[in-house]
Scaffold this motif. Structure first.
Motif, PDB file in Angstrom:
ATOM      1  N   ARG A 139       7.102   1.074  14.802  1.00 15.45           N
ATOM      2  CA  ARG A 139       6.435   0.427  15.939  1.00 15.45           C
ATOM      3  C   ARG A 139       4.948   0.743  15.980  1.00 15.45           C
ATOM      4  NH1 ARG A 139      11.035   2.414  18.846  1.00 15.45           N
ATOM      5  NH2 ARG A 139       9.701   3.992  19.844  1.00 15.45           N
ATOM      6  N   THR A 140       4.554   1.874  15.398  1.00 17.42           N
ATOM      7  CA  THR A 140       3.144   2.271  15.415  1.00 17.42           C
ATOM      8  C   THR A 140       2.366   1.657  14.266  1.00 17.42           C
ATOM      9  OG1 THR A 140       3.804   4.374  16.409  1.00 17.42           O
ATOM     10  CG2 THR A 140       1.589   4.247  15.505  1.00 17.42           C
ATOM     11  N   LEU A 141       2.952   1.691  13.052  1.00 14.19           N
ATOM     12  CA  LEU A 141       2.267   1.181  11.869  1.00 14.19           C
ATOM     13  C   LEU A 141       2.762  -0.218  11.537  1.00 14.19           C
ATOM     14  CD1 LEU A 141       2.268   4.257   9.451  1.00 14.19           C
ATOM     15  CD2 LEU A 141       0.358   3.380  10.783  1.00 14.19           C
ATOM     16  N   PRO A 142       1.874  -1.161  11.400  1.00 17.98           N
ATOM     17  CA  PRO A 142       2.302  -2.505  10.965  1.00 17.98           C
ATOM     18  C   PRO A 142       2.678  -2.503   9.492  1.00 17.98           C
ATOM     19  CG  PRO A 142      -0.084  -2.424  11.194  1.00 17.98           C
ATOM     20  CD  PRO A 142       0.435  -1.102  11.700  1.00 17.98           C
ATOM     21  N   ASP A 143       3.285  -3.598   9.067  1.00 17.56           N
ATOM     22  CA  ASP A 143       3.730  -3.692   7.673  1.00 17.56           C
ATOM     23  C   ASP A 143       2.568  -3.641   6.697  1.00 17.56           C
ATOM     24  OD1 ASP A 143       6.236  -3.894   8.711  1.00 17.56           O
ATOM     25  OD2 ASP A 143       6.372  -6.089   8.494  1.00 17.56           O
ATOM     26  N   GLU A 144       1.406  -4.132   7.101  1.00 16.17           N
ATOM     27  CA  GLU A 144       0.254  -4.121   6.198  1.00 16.17           C
ATOM     28  C   GLU A 144      -0.189  -2.697   5.873  1.00 16.17           C
ATOM     29  OE1 GLU A 144       0.497  -5.843   8.914  1.00 16.17           O
ATOM     30  OE2 GLU A 144       0.629  -7.932   8.221  1.00 16.17           O
ATOM     31  N   LEU A 145      -0.184  -1.813   6.888  1.00 18.58           N
ATOM     32  CA  LEU A 145      -0.590  -0.437   6.639  1.00 18.58           C
ATOM     33  C   LEU A 145       0.451   0.311   5.817  1.00 18.58           C
ATOM     34  CD1 LEU A 145      -2.196   0.645  10.037  1.00 18.58           C
ATOM     35  CD2 LEU A 145      -3.328  -0.007   7.908  1.00 18.58           C
ATOM     36  N   ILE A 146       1.721   0.026   6.058  1.00 12.51           N
ATOM     37  CA  ILE A 146       2.766   0.666   5.242  1.00 12.51           C
ATOM     38  C   ILE A 146       2.632   0.255   3.785  1.00 12.51           C
ATOM     39  CG2 ILE A 146       5.255   0.792   4.872  1.00 12.51           C
ATOM     40  CD1 ILE A 146       5.663   0.589   7.829  1.00 12.51           C
ATOM     41  N   GLN A 147       2.289  -1.011   3.557  1.00 11.83           N
ATOM     42  CA  GLN A 147       2.088  -1.473   2.190  1.00 11.83           C
ATOM     43  C   GLN A 147       0.902  -0.770   1.538  1.00 11.83           C
ATOM     44  OE1 GLN A 147       1.648  -5.698   1.833  1.00 11.83           O
ATOM     45  NE2 GLN A 147       1.207  -5.635  -0.361  1.00 11.83           N
ATOM     46  N   GLU A 148      -0.167  -0.553   2.307  1.00  4.97           N
ATOM     47  CA  GLU A 148      -1.322   0.150   1.755  1.00  4.97           C
ATOM     48  C   GLU A 148      -0.970   1.591   1.390  1.00  4.97           C
ATOM     49  OE1 GLU A 148      -4.336  -0.802   0.915  1.00  4.97           O
ATOM     50  OE2 GLU A 148      -3.894  -2.895   1.412  1.00  4.97           O
ATOM     51  N   VAL A 149      -0.122   2.216   2.174  1.00  4.58           N
ATOM     52  CA  VAL A 149       0.311   3.579   1.856  1.00  4.58           C
ATOM     53  C   VAL A 149       1.145   3.584   0.582  1.00  4.58           C
ATOM     54  CG1 VAL A 149       1.699   5.530   2.644  1.00  4.58           C
ATOM     55  CG2 VAL A 149       0.192   4.347   4.248  1.00  4.58           C
ATOM     56  N   PHE A 150       2.054   2.631   0.463  1.00  5.57           N
ATOM     57  CA  PHE A 150       2.902   2.562  -0.729  1.00  5.57           C
ATOM     58  C   PHE A 150       2.098   2.234  -1.979  1.00  5.57           C
ATOM     59  CE2 PHE A 150       6.968   1.449   1.828  1.00  5.57           C
ATOM     60  CZ  PHE A 150       7.081   2.784   2.180  1.00  5.57           C
ATOM     61  N   MET A 151       1.000   1.528  -1.838  1.00  5.19           N
ATOM     62  CA  MET A 151       0.173   1.193  -2.996  1.00  5.19           C
ATOM     63  C   MET A 151      -0.435   2.441  -3.635  1.00  5.19           C
ATOM     64  SD  MET A 151      -0.012  -2.140  -3.699  1.00  5.19           S
ATOM     65  CE  MET A 151      -1.623  -2.429  -4.406  1.00  5.19           C
ATOM     66  N   ARG A 152      -0.547   3.512  -2.885  1.00  3.90           N
ATOM     67  CA  ARG A 152      -1.170   4.743  -3.364  1.00  3.90           C
ATOM     68  C   ARG A 152      -0.141   5.783  -3.824  1.00  3.90           C
ATOM     69  NH1 ARG A 152      -4.338   2.140  -0.035  1.00  3.90           N
ATOM     70  NH2 ARG A 152      -6.615   2.369  -0.155  1.00  3.90           N
ATOM     71  N   LEU A 153       1.117   5.416  -3.830  1.00  2.40           N
ATOM     72  CA  LEU A 153       2.164   6.328  -4.267  1.00  2.40           C
ATOM     73  C   LEU A 153       2.509   6.094  -5.733  1.00  2.40           C
ATOM     74  CD1 LEU A 153       4.673   6.254  -1.249  1.00  2.40           C
ATOM     75  CD2 LEU A 153       2.870   7.912  -1.709  1.00  2.40           C
ATOM     76  N   THR A 154       2.996   7.129  -6.370  1.00  6.40           N
ATOM     77  CA  THR A 154       3.478   6.994  -7.740  1.00  6.40           C
ATOM     78  C   THR A 154       4.849   6.323  -7.736  1.00  6.40           C
ATOM     79  OG1 THR A 154       4.545   9.164  -7.694  1.00  6.40           O
ATOM     80  CG2 THR A 154       2.235   9.085  -8.387  1.00  6.40           C
TER      81      THR A 154
END
Length: 320
Positions: A56-71
């Motif tokens: 509810r706090t983080l939109p899907d766009e921000l979650i995608q940006e976080v996942f883009m930086r993961l191995t």
């Protein structure tokens, strides 16, 4: 001596049974599928699933940006958190970036063609099925042999169990570091995370990956340059792991100084035979000792790996 009535004996046995029995209330939930319940007062027949505070706090766009930086291996752990994260980690852009970075030597166009023709345009399937070297850790080969000692005092036939390691670290651009040392994994990992220095016994080389076969060469510079050529087979203990390297051949041979480029310390020798000699002063030698398979150890596990155990606790290691 006091005697117990039948009713008392029965109650005593029942009390003991109650005392020894462990209550497991969760057993009543076996076979029952828990479904979300519609809120009170709602006219809709569909149940409403309440999302977590993070969603509810983080939109899907921000979650995608976080996942883009993961191995890719961190994405696999994130996929186990919840159903939404599992679907989010299957976005093609995440696995496309991982594939292009892993096989950057092949080039972007070649990777896209191979993904479309062989893996049905699925970058995630390409990541799991195509043989690849791992760059987030070290490949370690633990070798032991028995050496005869010097007779002293009343000991006439002393023997020693010698343990040494071969270390390999690969990079996406086709380079790798090689080191042979008696030091354990946690003592060598820090030096191999930086730049190669000859003072620490680190040597850089070049390697190629064709299918599941890896070929590499390391140049030992000096007055008589020597090339170490290594051939390995890539495999995994589980599908997609690629955490083992079977050592197929290990050959050292002399090199003519005219064939070595000035200032170059990493070469690839194409078309060499195992017994081919390029310098009569240093003939080719095919080594048979120290041919144990390489085991992959991520950098975050170098301090806790079983390969750090001394010989008095682990005289022989079976990689599997």
């Amino acid at each position: 001596m006091a005697t117990l009535l039948p009713a008392q004996r029965g109650s005593l046995r029942y009390d003991n049974f109650q005392f020894l029995e462990t209550k497991r209330p969760w057993l009543s939930l076996y076979g029952i599928r828990v479904r979300p319940v519609a809120p009170v007062g709602s006219t809709s027949s569909k149940p409403v699933v309440e999302s977590s505070l993070l969603h509810r706090t983080l939109p899907d766009e921000l979650i995608q940006e976080v996942f883009m930086r993961l191995t890719p291996y961190s994405l696999g752990r994130a996929a186990c958190v919840c159903r939404k994260w599992r679907y989010s980690t299957r976005m093609p852009c995440l696995w496309r970036n991982a594939c292009l970075k892993t096989w950057q030597v092949s080039g972007r166009e070649e990777n896209e063609r191979l993904c479309a023709e062989t893996y049905g345009s699925s970058w995630r399937a390409m990541w799991h099925s195509r043989p690849r070297l791992r760059y987030d850790g070290l490949y370690v080969s633990r070798n032991t042999y028995i050496r005869a000692g010097i007779a002293e005092w009343k000991i006439t036939n002393p023997v020693h169990l010698v343990c040494y390691y071969r270390y390999l670290r690969f990079y996406p651009n086709g380079k790798f570091l090689y080191k042979t040392s008696p030091l354990r994994v946690k003592e060598v990992a820090k030096s191999m995370q930086g730049r190669a220095t000859k003072s620490e016994g680190l040597f850089s080389g070049r390697c190629t990956l064709e299918g599941a076969q890896v070929e590499g060469a390391v140049l030992y510079p000096g007055s008589q340059p020597t090339v170490l050529k290594i051939r390995l087979r890539l495999r995994g203990t589980i599908p997609g792991a690629y955490n083992r390297l079977d050592l197929l051949s290990l050959v050292t041979s002399g090199v003519d100084e005219n064939d070595v480029a000035s200032g170059s310390e990493d070469v690839i020798i194409d078309g060499w035979q195992d017994d081919e000699t390029h310098n009569p002063d240093i003939p080719a030698i095919s080594h048979r000792r120290g041919m144990q398979p390489f085991v992959f150890i991520p950098f975050e596990e170098v301090d806790t790996s079983v390969l750090n155990l001394p010989v008095e606790k682990m005289d022989y290691y079976v990689p599997g």
